[in-house]
Design a protein around this motif. Structure first.
Motif, PDB file in Angstrom:
ATOM      1  N   LEU A   1       0.887  -1.307  -0.109  1.00 21.04           N
ATOM      2  CA  LEU A   1      -0.175  -0.191  -0.568  1.00 21.04           C
ATOM      3  C   LEU A   1       0.875   1.288   0.253  1.00 21.04           C
ATOM      4  CD1 LEU A   1      -2.398  -1.152   2.762  1.00 21.04           C
ATOM      5  CD2 LEU A   1      -2.861  -0.686   1.050  1.00 21.04           C
ATOM      6  N   GLU A   2       0.199   2.403  -0.523  1.00 24.90           N
ATOM      7  CA  GLU A   2       0.847   3.792  -0.602  1.00 24.90           C
ATOM      8  C   GLU A   2       0.607   5.067   0.729  1.00 24.90           C
ATOM      9  OE1 GLU A   2       0.542   6.067  -3.558  1.00 24.90           O
ATOM     10  OE2 GLU A   2       0.629   4.146  -5.617  1.00 24.90           O
ATOM     11  N   ALA A   3       0.159   4.649   1.660  1.00 29.09           N
ATOM     12  CA  ALA A   3      -0.268   4.952   3.286  1.00 29.09           C
ATOM     13  C   ALA A   3       0.970   4.303   3.703  1.00 29.09           C
ATOM     14  CB  ALA A   3      -1.731   4.013   3.088  1.00 29.09           C
ATOM     15  N   PRO A   4       1.316   5.562   4.931  1.00 26.31           N
ATOM     16  CA  PRO A   4       2.479   5.297   5.603  1.00 26.31           C
ATOM     17  C   PRO A   4       2.490   4.390   6.623  1.00 26.31           C
ATOM     18  CG  PRO A   4       1.582   7.495   5.731  1.00 26.31           C
ATOM     19  CD  PRO A   4       1.271   6.991   4.480  1.00 26.31           C
ATOM     20  N   LEU A   5       3.068   4.266   6.842  1.00 28.63           N
ATOM     21  CA  LEU A   5       3.174   3.009   8.219  1.00 28.63           C
ATOM     22  C   LEU A   5       3.843   3.653   9.243  1.00 28.63           C
ATOM     23  CD1 LEU A   5       2.709   0.133   9.979  1.00 28.63           C
ATOM     24  CD2 LEU A   5       4.786   0.284   8.848  1.00 28.63           C
ATOM     25  N   ALA A   6       3.322   4.022  10.498  1.00 27.09           N
ATOM     26  CA  ALA A   6       3.757   5.001  11.541  1.00 27.09           C
ATOM     27  C   ALA A   6       4.119   3.935  12.482  1.00 27.09           C
ATOM     28  CB  ALA A   6       2.325   5.756  12.342  1.00 27.09           C
TER      29      ALA A   6
ATOM     30  N   TYR B   1       7.266  -3.628   4.784  1.00 24.83           N
ATOM     31  CA  TYR B   1       6.279  -2.868   4.661  1.00 24.83           C
ATOM     32  C   TYR B   1       7.159  -2.202   3.396  1.00 24.83           C
ATOM     33  CZ  TYR B   1       2.267   0.194   3.920  1.00 24.83           C
ATOM     34  OH  TYR B   1       0.840   0.561   4.138  1.00 24.83           O
ATOM     35  N   LYS B   2       6.644  -2.513   2.138  1.00 21.78           N
ATOM     36  CA  LYS B   2       7.001  -1.265   0.572  1.00 21.78           C
ATOM     37  C   LYS B   2       6.961   0.721   0.491  1.00 21.78           C
ATOM     38  CE  LYS B   2       8.201  -5.169  -0.868  1.00 21.78           C
ATOM     39  NZ  LYS B   2       7.588  -6.298  -0.139  1.00 21.78           N
ATOM     40  N   GLY B   3       5.531   0.870   1.738  1.00 26.06           N
ATOM     41  CA  GLY B   3       5.753   2.684   1.555  1.00 26.06           C
ATOM     42  C   GLY B   3       5.734   2.803   2.710  1.00 26.06           C
ATOM     43  N   GLU B   4       5.969   3.905   2.561  1.00 24.17           N
ATOM     44  CA  GLU B   4       6.915   5.192   3.360  1.00 24.17           C
ATOM     45  C   GLU B   4       6.340   4.740   4.948  1.00 24.17           C
ATOM     46  OE1 GLU B   4       9.268   7.753   2.679  1.00 24.17           O
ATOM     47  OE2 GLU B   4       9.142   7.412   0.054  1.00 24.17           O
ATOM     48  N   LYS B   5       7.550   5.092   5.823  1.00 17.91           N
ATOM     49  CA  LYS B   5       7.176   4.839   7.400  1.00 17.91           C
ATOM     50  C   LYS B   5       7.498   6.478   7.608  1.00 17.91           C
ATOM     51  CE  LYS B   5       9.103  -0.007   6.456  1.00 17.91           C
ATOM     52  NZ  LYS B   5      10.033   0.239   4.994  1.00 17.91           N
ATOM     53  N   ILE B   6       7.578   6.079   9.213  1.00 19.29           N
ATOM     54  CA  ILE B   6       6.792   7.206   9.698  1.00 19.29           C
ATOM     55  C   ILE B   6       7.606   6.357  11.848  1.00 19.29           C
ATOM     56  CG2 ILE B   6       5.805   8.831  11.367  1.00 19.29           C
ATOM     57  CD1 ILE B   6       3.397   9.038   8.749  1.00 19.29           C
ATOM     58  N   PHE B   7       8.259   7.303  11.693  1.00 15.03           N
ATOM     59  CA  PHE B   7       8.882   6.487  13.312  1.00 15.03           C
ATOM     60  C   PHE B   7       7.802   7.408  14.110  1.00 15.03           C
ATOM     61  CE2 PHE B   7      12.523   7.479  16.356  1.00 15.03           C
ATOM     62  CZ  PHE B   7      12.168   5.961  17.014  1.00 15.03           C
ATOM     63  N   ILE B   8       7.494   6.616  14.831  1.00 18.78           N
ATOM     64  CA  ILE B   8       6.856   7.605  16.512  1.00 18.78           C
ATOM     65  C   ILE B   8       8.741   7.373  17.420  1.00 18.78           C
ATOM     66  CG2 ILE B   8       5.742   7.257  18.246  1.00 18.78           C
ATOM     67  CD1 ILE B   8       4.029   5.887  16.003  1.00 18.78           C
TER      68      ILE B   8
END
Length: 571
Positions: free
Chosen positions: A261-266, A279-286
């Motif tokens: 999916l294109e949705a970012p993964l947090a 996960y292939k999409g963008e990733k957001i780091f918490i």
């Protein structure tokens, strides 16, 4: 307010409440009030933390002091402002008087109750305080219960997932340089309504409403957890952000068909490593851990983690500026006698206990079954919502059909689509590759720390064995400062202090918290009355620390092995 002499020679305050004279304790048998307090404090350990509701004249203080050792701490909450003004705040070195103010009480509980002392908390409402100040007392109990449950759940979580937390943390270091920190998304979707999707039994009905108004979904920012991604995508609904905080491999299995999916993964440090890696999409780091341990990460932001991924989703929706924040499938209850929506059930759920143990009110005021855990999650969300009750920017709407959520009025989702204005266009976040972390260097530093303290543990074990073999009976408070055994014990104490307070100890997670908890409960369990005698007893100290360092070495060796295995797999 006036002081009265009691029948047995003590002093008690009398106050006017609702035009009646009320005494804050028994005017005829005050001694029995003191006895009931002292009986409650029976079995104090050296590190017990005591909370008392009500000081009155303080006549019980001299008697209570006799039960305490220097390590005990007493906090007395006083709802009467006049008593606070007359008495001051510091009653003794380890006894503090605090005016009853809800936010301050909550802050004190959160700052003092933790995994190290959770089994050594005492509480007592003195005299007639619980009836005269009934509202304050009930709120105090509610806050104390909430804090205790939260601390206990954190201990349980750390113990259950201690190995996988280490594995995920080490593996996820390798992904950070390709991620965007969560604070870069701040206010990116100001005043855009958010749909926060959870997997409760209401979700199936909520999805039907979403499909009936599919032409309007592009005006909503859709945030979901791992469990519900497939339920949405199978219906042609694409999320704008996926949040995954659960550590277990089941979260990867839930997402296997949605890795492109294109949705970012947090995600955060302990999120499942296989999901983060694949996960292939963008990733957001918490950041919840590295902001405390890695130089240069101090400004990286975490989010509210209340036990459920929904809490993190809701806080992210708030962080990016969304309003209203609309809950879907957020039941916190076994609505329709189900634990999850049919579209959000996986094989993983077959082995989990979902029995109903508590009954609460649903959104219509009717009884609905739930569990202690789910109800705790609901309370934590209600507390979060209460923090924003006076802010006009943000509103919360509950479109689920489970437990009532205070601060989030229930509304049909179809009505939300018809009534709520959507004046802002939602925006995709812009990636920002600003994280610079040398994972291997950080891991090498951690391994060096583990080896350093493994060696020091061996040294301290040797010192304990020497002391025990010489079998000298000494009181450490009576010997000369240059006494060799005193110097040995002082070195041991320094190693313990340096180890337990070292920044790198935070990486040990549940291994460390379980270790300290076990040491406190078993090896260093001392009655307060015996504290001075036992802490000065050379042989007792040597025996206790021998056990401490044996267990410490074993823990460090286990963590070292887990790190090396994870590095081999992911680097």
């Amino acid at each position: 307010m006036k002081i009265y002499k009691t029948s047995d020679g003590y002093c008690v305050y009398g106050i006017k409440k609702d035009k009646k004279l009320c005494f804050l304790a028994d005017r005829f048998d005050y001694g029995n009030e003191i006895k009931k307090l002292l009986d409650t404090l029976e079995g104090l350990t050296f590190d017990s933390l005591i909370f008392i509701f009500g000081l009155d004249t303080g006549s019980y203080l001299p008697f209570m002091k006799e039960l305490l050792c220097e390590r005990n701490r007493v906090i007395i909450f006083e709802p009467n402002p006049e008593i606070c003004k007359k008495s001051g705040t510091k009653l003794e070195d380890n006894i503090t008087l605090v005016p009853f103010e809800e936010n301050q009480v909550k802050q004190i509980f959160e700052n003092t109750i933790h995994f190290k002392n959770i089994n050594h908390i005492y509480f007592y409402a003195f005299g007639n305080y619980s009836s005269i100040y009934k509202e304050e007392y009930e709120r105090l109990i509610e806050l104390l219960d909430w804090t205790m449950i939260n601390a206990a759940s954190q201990v349980d979580l750390a113990k259950r997932f201690k190995k996988i937390f280490i594995q995920n943390m080490i593996a996820n270091m390798n992904a950070l340089n390709r991620c965007t920190p969560i604070h870069r998304c701040r206010l990116s979707n100001l005043n855009v309504p958010a749909l926060v999707v959870s997997g409760g039994p209401s979700l199936d009905s909520n999805i039907r409403d979403m499909l009936s108004h599919k032409d309007k979904l592009d005006r909503y920012f859709i945030i979901t957890g791992s469990r519900t991604v497939e339920a949405l995508t199978k219906n042609g609904i694409l999320p704008d952000m996926i949040v995954s905080v659960d550590p277990v491999d089941a979260n990867f299995d839930m997402m296997k068909s949605c890795l492109d999916l294109e949705a970012p993964l947090a995600f955060y440090e302990y999120s499942n490593r296989y999901l983060v890696k694949n996960y292939k999409g963008e990733k957001i780091f918490i950041s919840l851990l590295f902001s405390q341990t890695v130089e240069g990460f101090e400004n990286y932001q975490g989010v509210f983690c209340g036990g459920s991924v929904a809490h993190a989703c809701i806080d992210i929706a708030n962080l990016i500026g969304c309003s209203p924040i609309i809950f879907l499938g957020q039941d916190f209850a076994h609505t329709y006698q189900k634990h999850h929506a049919d579209s959000a059930v996986f094989d993983y759920d077959k082995n989990l206990p979902y029995q109903t143990t508590v009954v609460v009110k649903d959104v219509y005021g009717n009884p609905v079954g739930t569990t202690v855990t789910l109800d705790h999650y609901r309370r934590r969300l209600e507390h979060y919502i209460s923090l924003y009750k006076d802010q006009k920017r943000i509103r919360f709407i509950n479109c689920s059909y489970g437990a009532e959520i205070e601060g989030a009025p229930h509304k049909e989702l179809a009505e939300v689509f018809e009534d709520e204005p959507t004046v802002r266009q939602k925006r995709n976040f812009i990636p920002s590759r600003e994280i610079h972390m040398d994972g291997k260097k950080t891991i090498d530093s951690l391994l060096q720390f583990i080896e350093e303290y493994r060696v020091k543990a061996s040294q301290c074990l040797e010192l304990c064995e020497i002391i025990r073999s010489e079998n000298q009976t000494k009181s450490l408070i009576e010997v000369e400062e240059t006494d060799i055994d005193l110097q040995r014990i002082l070195y041991i104490l320094k190693v313990v202090s340096d180890f337990e307070n070292h920044t790198n100890t935070k990486y040990l997670g549940g291994y460390f918290s379980e270790f300290v908890f076990e040491m406190k409960e078993k090896t260093f369990h001392m009655p307060a009355e015996d504290y001075n005698e036992l802490t000065s007893d050379l042989q007792h100290q040597a025996k206790s620390f021998h056990i401490y360092f044996e267990q410490m070495k074993e823990m460090l060796e286990n963590v070292n092995q887990i790190i090396l295995e994870t590095v081999t797999e992911f680097y």
